[in-house]
Design a protein around this motif. Structure first.
Motif, PDB file in Angstrom:
ATOM      1  N   TYR A  54      -8.761   3.839  -8.135  1.00  0.00           N
ATOM      2  CA  TYR A  54      -8.390   2.851  -7.120  1.00  0.00           C
ATOM      3  C   TYR A  54      -9.622   2.035  -6.734  1.00  0.00           C
ATOM      4  O   TYR A  54     -10.649   2.591  -6.337  1.00  0.00           O
ATOM      5  CB  TYR A  54      -7.823   3.563  -5.892  1.00  0.00           C
TER       6      TYR A  54
ATOM      7  N   LEU B 121       1.929   1.885  -3.513  1.00  0.00           N
ATOM      8  CA  LEU B 121       0.850   2.427  -4.333  1.00  0.00           C
ATOM      9  C   LEU B 121       0.614   3.903  -4.019  1.00  0.00           C
ATOM     10  O   LEU B 121       0.399   4.718  -4.928  1.00  0.00           O
ATOM     11  CB  LEU B 121      -0.441   1.628  -4.119  1.00  0.00           C
ATOM     12  N   ARG B 122       0.668   4.257  -2.731  1.00  0.00           N
ATOM     13  CA  ARG B 122       0.506   5.679  -2.359  1.00  0.00           C
ATOM     14  C   ARG B 122       1.622   6.513  -2.978  1.00  0.00           C
ATOM     15  O   ARG B 122       1.388   7.616  -3.490  1.00  0.00           O
ATOM     16  CB  ARG B 122       0.510   5.837  -0.836  1.00  0.00           C
TER      17      ARG B 122
ATOM     18  N   ASP C 196      -6.695  -3.197  -5.660  1.00  0.00           N
ATOM     19  CA  ASP C 196      -6.021  -3.613  -4.429  1.00  0.00           C
ATOM     20  C   ASP C 196      -6.749  -4.819  -3.836  1.00  0.00           C
ATOM     21  O   ASP C 196      -7.913  -5.071  -4.151  1.00  0.00           O
ATOM     22  CB  ASP C 196      -6.002  -2.451  -3.436  1.00  0.00           C
TER      23      ASP C 196
ATOM     24  N   SER D 237       0.835  -1.214   0.000  1.00  0.00           N
ATOM     25  CA  SER D 237       0.000   0.000   0.000  1.00  0.00           C
ATOM     26  C   SER D 237       0.864   1.256   0.000  1.00  0.00           C
ATOM     27  O   SER D 237       0.526   2.249  -0.657  1.00  0.00           O
ATOM     28  CB  SER D 237      -0.934   0.003   1.211  1.00  0.00           C
TER      29      SER D 237
ATOM     30  N   SER E  49     -10.969  -1.334  -4.437  1.00  0.00           N
ATOM     31  CA  SER E  49     -10.640  -2.299  -3.386  1.00  0.00           C
ATOM     32  C   SER E  49     -11.950  -2.851  -2.850  1.00  0.00           C
ATOM     33  O   SER E  49     -12.525  -2.325  -1.899  1.00  0.00           O
ATOM     34  CB  SER E  49      -9.830  -1.651  -2.264  1.00  0.00           C
TER      35      SER E  49
ATOM     36  N   VAL F 108      -6.075   0.599 -10.601  1.00  0.00           N
ATOM     37  CA  VAL F 108      -5.397  -0.203  -9.579  1.00  0.00           C
ATOM     38  C   VAL F 108      -6.441  -1.004  -8.815  1.00  0.00           C
ATOM     39  O   VAL F 108      -7.399  -0.440  -8.278  1.00  0.00           O
ATOM     40  CB  VAL F 108      -4.615   0.693  -8.591  1.00  0.00           C
TER      41      VAL F 108
ATOM     42  N   PHE G   9       0.953   6.946  -6.681  1.00  0.00           N
ATOM     43  CA  PHE G   9      -0.110   7.917  -6.934  1.00  0.00           C
ATOM     44  C   PHE G   9       0.402   9.344  -6.759  1.00  0.00           C
ATOM     45  O   PHE G   9       0.054  10.236  -7.535  1.00  0.00           O
ATOM     46  CB  PHE G   9      -1.287   7.664  -5.997  1.00  0.00           C
TER      47      PHE G   9
END
Length: 263
Positions: free
Chosen positions: A66, A50-51, A120, A47, A68, A118, A54
């Motif tokens: 995003y 990914l942050r 997740d 995570s 999830s 994305v 971004f």
């Protein structure tokens, strides 16, 4: 303590080799509009990567989406994508797929921002959604993708993708990386870095403490953070200036008691 060193309060996290390699591959997937797969143990830093990805995107050129959702299915997938581009999804998956393809072709023709999708917790995707990726990653007859898709999930995702029934998906994966924990040396550097970022000179983590910390955490950042945070709380309460292996041992025993796993 004004800043807690093993939390998100520390702005600049220690970047170990696995993170550098994973981040480079994610960028390649984005640049070349590939299907990318990032897997790793719980707490390995997926995570956080990914942050970081971004934050690095140019908002004038790229629009990240995003997703999830547990047990993500094709209809939910297209409904969420179409909602992000202000389109209402038809109920039929086939019609939603066609509408999405039309929207993407129109966006490309008009030179609009490129999308980045994305997904997740991708290990929890439904079987139908995994199979749907064949259509998501192809454009018309040329097998060309108009946007990159990144899947991020736990090791189960990697196992799933090795199954024969997902062979068509596996062959479309352009970039893949499995994120492991830090090495012992990286774990020591991680602890030192976070203490320095928080401007804390004391307490010092002794070599014996780091060795036990690594053995217990296997270099998984989130586990390192949990153990170190508890060790610091314990040291602060007892006015300890050097955290030794016995202090880490006490923290580990307490964590086992709280989880109900103590022998």
């Amino acid at each position: 303590m004004s800043i807690r060193p093993f939390t998100r309060e520390v702005d600049r996290c220690y970047e170990f080799q696995g993170h550098r390699e994973a981040y480079a591959r994610l960028n390649l997937a984005v640049e070349h509009r590939l299907l990318g797969v990032l897997t790793g143990e719980v707490g390995s830093g997926k995570s956080a990567l990914l942050r970081r990805l971004f934050r690095s995107l140019d908002p004038m050129r790229m629009q990240p989406i995003y997703l999830s959702t547990a047990d993500l299915k094709p209809r939910d997938f297209y409904a969420q994508l179409l909602a992000h581009v202000e389109e209402e999804a038809p109920y039929s998956v086939a019609k939603a797929r066609r509408l999405w393809a039309e929207v993407m072709s129109r966006r490309e023709a008009q030179g609009e921002r490129q999308l980045l999708v994305v997904i997740d917790e991708a290990h929890e995707m439904s079987e139908s959604m995994l199979l749907e990726l064949r259509f998501v990653m192809s454009h018309q007859m040329d097998a060309r993708s108009l946007f990159p898709v990144l899947l991020s999930g736990q090791p189960e995702l990697r196992k799933k993708l090795r199954l024969k029934k997902y062979e068509a998906i596996s062959q479309r994966i352009g970039i893949q990386y499995h994120l492991s924990g830090m090495s012992r040396e990286e774990t020591a550097a991680y602890v030192k870095h976070h203490m320095e970022e928080a401007k804390l000179e004391r307490p010092v983590f002794a070599e014996s403490a780091v060795q036990m910390l690594y053995a217990a955490s296997q270099g998984i950042p989130r586990v390192v953070n949990q153990i170190c945070s508890q060790a610091l709380f314990d040291a602060e309460g007892k006015d300890v200036e050097v955290i030794e292996d016995m202090h880490i041992g006490r923290v580990l025993a307490d964590m086992d008691r709280q989880r109900g796993t103590a022998g």
